[in-house]
Design a protein around this motif. Structure first.
Motif, PDB file in Angstrom:
ATOM      1  N   ASP A 129       0.806  -1.216   0.000  1.00 29.09           N
ATOM      2  CA  ASP A 129       0.000   0.000   0.000  1.00 29.09           C
ATOM      3  C   ASP A 129       0.843   1.272   0.000  1.00 29.09           C
ATOM      4  OD1 ASP A 129      -2.154  -1.643   0.036  1.00 29.09           O
ATOM      5  OD2 ASP A 129      -2.787  -1.191   2.092  1.00 29.09           O
ATOM      6  N   ALA A 130       2.136   1.145   0.202  1.00 34.13           N
ATOM      7  CA  ALA A 130       3.004   2.329   0.122  1.00 34.13           C
ATOM      8  C   ALA A 130       3.028   2.904  -1.290  1.00 34.13           C
ATOM      9  CB  ALA A 130       4.424   1.965   0.561  1.00 34.13           C
ATOM     10  N   ALA A 131       2.665   2.083  -2.266  1.00 31.21           N
ATOM     11  CA  ALA A 131       2.547   2.567  -3.650  1.00 31.21           C
ATOM     12  C   ALA A 131       1.277   1.967  -4.251  1.00 31.21           C
ATOM     13  CB  ALA A 131       3.773   2.199  -4.469  1.00 31.21           C
ATOM     14  N   ALA A 132       0.126   2.373  -3.712  1.00 29.44           N
ATOM     15  CA  ALA A 132      -1.154   1.809  -4.135  1.00 29.44           C
ATOM     16  C   ALA A 132      -1.521   2.317  -5.520  1.00 29.44           C
ATOM     17  CB  ALA A 132      -2.242   2.174  -3.132  1.00 29.44           C
ATOM     18  N   ARG A 133      -1.903   1.391  -6.387  1.00 28.16           N
ATOM     19  CA  ARG A 133      -2.316   1.731  -7.750  1.00 28.16           C
ATOM     20  C   ARG A 133      -3.840   1.870  -7.825  1.00 28.16           C
ATOM     21  NH1 ARG A 133       1.677   0.540 -11.605  1.00 28.16           N
ATOM     22  NH2 ARG A 133       3.705   0.840 -10.615  1.00 28.16           N
ATOM     23  N   PHE A 134      -4.294   2.404  -8.945  1.00 33.92           N
ATOM     24  CA  PHE A 134      -5.721   2.621  -9.183  1.00 33.92           C
ATOM     25  C   PHE A 134      -6.275   1.514 -10.076  1.00 33.92           C
ATOM     26  CE2 PHE A 134      -3.985   6.686  -8.071  1.00 33.92           C
ATOM     27  CZ  PHE A 134      -4.985   7.340  -7.364  1.00 33.92           C
ATOM     28  N   TYR A 135      -7.508   1.115  -9.821  1.00 33.69           N
ATOM     29  CA  TYR A 135      -8.145   0.083 -10.627  1.00 33.69           C
ATOM     30  C   TYR A 135      -8.301   0.566 -12.080  1.00 33.69           C
ATOM     31  CZ  TYR A 135     -11.616  -3.095 -12.513  1.00 33.69           C
ATOM     32  OH  TYR A 135     -12.288  -3.989 -13.295  1.00 33.69           O
ATOM     33  N   GLY A 136      -7.873  -0.285 -13.016  1.00 40.72           N
ATOM     34  CA  GLY A 136      -8.040   0.001 -14.430  1.00 40.72           C
ATOM     35  C   GLY A 136      -7.171   1.130 -14.947  1.00 40.72           C
ATOM     36  N   ASP A 137      -6.101   1.473 -14.231  1.00 36.06           N
ATOM     37  CA  ASP A 137      -5.239   2.596 -14.607  1.00 36.06           C
ATOM     38  C   ASP A 137      -3.830   2.051 -14.837  1.00 36.06           C
ATOM     39  OD1 ASP A 137      -3.708   4.864 -14.853  1.00 36.06           O
ATOM     40  OD2 ASP A 137      -4.414   5.816 -13.024  1.00 36.06           O
ATOM     41  N   ASP A 138      -3.353   2.138 -16.067  1.00 34.05           N
ATOM     42  CA  ASP A 138      -2.020   1.633 -16.405  1.00 34.05           C
ATOM     43  C   ASP A 138      -0.976   2.741 -16.473  1.00 34.05           C
ATOM     44  OD1 ASP A 138      -3.011  -0.960 -16.661  1.00 34.05           O
ATOM     45  OD2 ASP A 138      -3.616  -0.603 -18.746  1.00 34.05           O
ATOM     46  N   SER A 139      -1.310   3.912 -15.951  1.00 30.75           N
ATOM     47  CA  SER A 139      -0.388   5.044 -16.081  1.00 30.75           C
ATOM     48  C   SER A 139       0.828   4.928 -15.168  1.00 30.75           C
ATOM     49  CB  SER A 139      -1.126   6.349 -15.760  1.00 30.75           C
ATOM     50  OG  SER A 139      -1.464   6.415 -14.376  1.00 30.75           O
ATOM     51  N   GLY A 140       0.716   4.095 -14.133  1.00 26.85           N
ATOM     52  CA  GLY A 140       1.818   3.964 -13.188  1.00 26.85           C
ATOM     53  C   GLY A 140       1.722   4.887 -11.987  1.00 26.85           C
TER      54      GLY A 140
END
Length: 578
Positions: A129-140
């Protein structure tokens, strides 16, 4: 594990015991008319303490067994006791119980604080969770979403709220717990000052831990994210920022409106800014985050709601936010006018939703005219109104506004009491005005299974504890009718007793305390000090009562036996305020 209600002859008492100065009740099961009762010491000596006895009667829909309520408020001396009941068929004796000063907070506060510490995000989850990503987002892009508490025994997500696709069922989760821990610390120091050097710092520090997460979980534009959710897979790679729908379907609607956790997040951060120490962030940073959140949602709240329509939940969450902002800004010497104006509008909106009916007052919940009812925070409208009344009186110097808000809160609670007392109800379980999906409004003990979520109903320990806390706060209002004051105090004590084992199943729902506690899962174990979801209506009969019933299929145990952090947050408040 299946649990049956007690139907044999018995005397049920609170497993946790009783605070010396609080109202005290027990329930006799299965004894006949002509019932007598007395209190004895452990050696069997009668004490001569008055015990009032209500006429035995069944609770409609629960079973044919007859219950009789006993009240024994005069028993105040610390000690161990027995309740003895008898009729022409013989004598029944309760389990021993304890009466003591600060009995309930002495058991519960440390337990619940330890449970929250055990539920902290840590280890591999924290690193992910220190670098949590967004659902459906491939932007990084990612968010530092460290901290917060895992939601439940079997759900390692972190929610500001779930059920955000609904209009009147979004529950307040991590923000509520942060706010409740900080508020409970203040309540504890006031009602139980002996805990000021022991439990208060632990409550404050755990509340600040929650506030730290909320700072991190705020977008730079001002909104808060709704959740990190793994679709119940427990797989680290599935942990993404999202707002789930039914069946764990994830979405890209991750902006939290007022009712979706944003309002109480603002309240928690504003309250954290008034603490007597910093957390990972400073008090200045907490206040700044609260202001960013408020300014953003004042402009964009409707944009984040799935139907674009505000409901009663937006009103009371925004009202709590503005109340805490007024308090925090005033302590800093800042101008409070814009928060005061927003709070006044929300208090007026809640007052405009109030309806008086033959069965007691209730709130209009949405634009369709449905009554407001909630499984997890039925008392929060009154809590927000009472908090607003306090700041209107003490900070804004507006006694008329304070009186109006307090009167609305008292009317709501009086409505709850009217419904609670309208039917045989020996345990004093709070009843709500509900409306099943596609049905008509009715008064009920438990939450309807058919509702706008499409699947979600469970035990309501959070909801009844929220009413208990609201009742405790309202009972302190000056000028309150004496009979109503005592009835509110009794409501609070009845809820504490119910969770503490004084219920038809003789089951203490605080893990590690009392008798007959239930287990959720050998794999996803409950945490000592936590509170399970609790008792519901029947699986097949919504007029009935159930707790891990035989009729429920495997896999449904979560509805009763799983722990969920809002239960502990609300119960903590109810305990500390008494």
């Amino acid at each position: 594990m299946r649990v049956e209600a007690i139907t044999k002859r018995a005397v049920l008492v609170s497993h946790l015991g009783y605070d010396s100065g609080a109202p005290k009740a027990a329930v006799v099961v299965g004894l006949a008319d002509g019932l007598r009762a007395r209190i004895e010491d452990p050696d069997g000596r009668p004490l001569g303490v008055a015990v009032s006895i209500a006429a035995p009667a069944p609770v409609a829909g629960w079973s044919s067994v007859r219950y009789a309520r006993l009240e024994f408020d005069e028993l105040r001396a610390p000690g161990r006791y027995l309740l003895v009941a008898e009729d022409d068929d013989g004598v029944v004796v309760s389990e021993p119980f304890t009466v003591a000063d600060d009995r309930i907070p002495g058991l519960i506060v440390s337990d619940i604080t330890a449970m929250f510490r055990a539920q902290r995000s840590s280890g591999e989850i924290e690193r992910k969770d220190a670098a949590a990503r967004f659902y459906g987002d491939d932007s990084g892009r990612s968010v530092d979403a460290r901290g917060g508490w895992l939601d439940a025994s079997g759900d390692y997500s972190k929610f500001l709220s779930h059920l955000t696709y609904t209009r009147m069922m979004s529950p307040q989760q991590i923000p509520l717990c942060a706010w409740s821990l900080l508020t409970a610390g203040r309540e504890l120091r006031s009602a139980h000052p002996g805990f000021s050097t022991s439990q208060y710092p632990r409550l404050r520090d755990e509340g600040l831990f929650g506030a730290d997460f909320l700072v991190r979980f705020q977008d730079e534009s001002g909104f808060f994210y709704t959740a990190i959710f793994d679709a119940l897979t427990k797989r680290l790679e599935e942990r993404v920022i999202t707002a789930p729908l039914q069946d764990s379907v994830r979405t890209q609607r991750w902006q939290a409106g007022y009712r979706q956790g944003g309002g109480v997040a603002i309240a928690a951060l504003a309250l954290a800014s008034t603490a007597d120490t910093d957390g990972d962030f400073t008090r200045e940073e907490y206040f700044a985050a609260a202001i960013r959140g408020f300014d953003h949602l004042e402009l964009h709240n409707r944009d984040y709601l799935f139907d674009g329509e505000e409901s009663v939940i937006d009103d009371y969450c925004a009202l709590l936010a503005t109340a805490e902002l007024v308090q925090a800004a005033a302590e800093r010497g800042d101008d409070v006018s814009r928060f005061a104006a927003a709070g006044a509008a929300r208090a007026a909106s809640l007052a405009g939703r109030l309806r008086q009916g033959d069965g007691g007052a209730w709130l209009v919940g949405d634009f369709e005219g449905r009554p407001y009812f909630h499984a997890a925070e039925a008392g929060l409208p009154a809590v927000a109104l009472l908090r607003w009344a306090q700041v209107a009186r003490d900070i804004l110097g507006d006694p008329a506004a304070a009186e109006s808000a307090a009167q609305t809160a008292v009317a709501l609670l009086a409505g709850t009491l009217a419904r609670t007392d309208a039917v045989p109800n020996p345990f004093g379980y709070p009843r709500q005005r509900v409306q099943p999906l596609g049905g008509q409004p009715r008064d009920a003990f438990f939450f309807p299974h058919e509702n706008e979520t499409g699947y979600w109903w469970q035990g309501e320990n959070a909801g009844i504890a929220s009413l208990a806390y609201a009742a405790a706060v309202a009972s302190r209002l000056p000028g309150l009718d004496g009979g109503l004051r005592e009835r509110l105090r009794r409501l609070r004590s009845d809820v504490v007793g119910w969770v503490g084992g004084l219920n038809p199943f003789d089951s203490c729902m605080v893990q590690g305390r009392g008798r007959n506690g239930v287990e959720y899962s050998a794999t996803y174990q409950n945490t000592p000090g936590g509170i399970v979801n609790g008792i519901t209506s029947g699986w097949d009969d919504e007029e009935g009562i159930a707790f891990l019933p035989e009729a429920a299929p495997d896999g449904e145990e979560w509805r009763w036996a799983e722990q969920w952090i809002p239960h502990s947050g609300w119960f903590l408040l109810a305990v500390c305020a008494g």
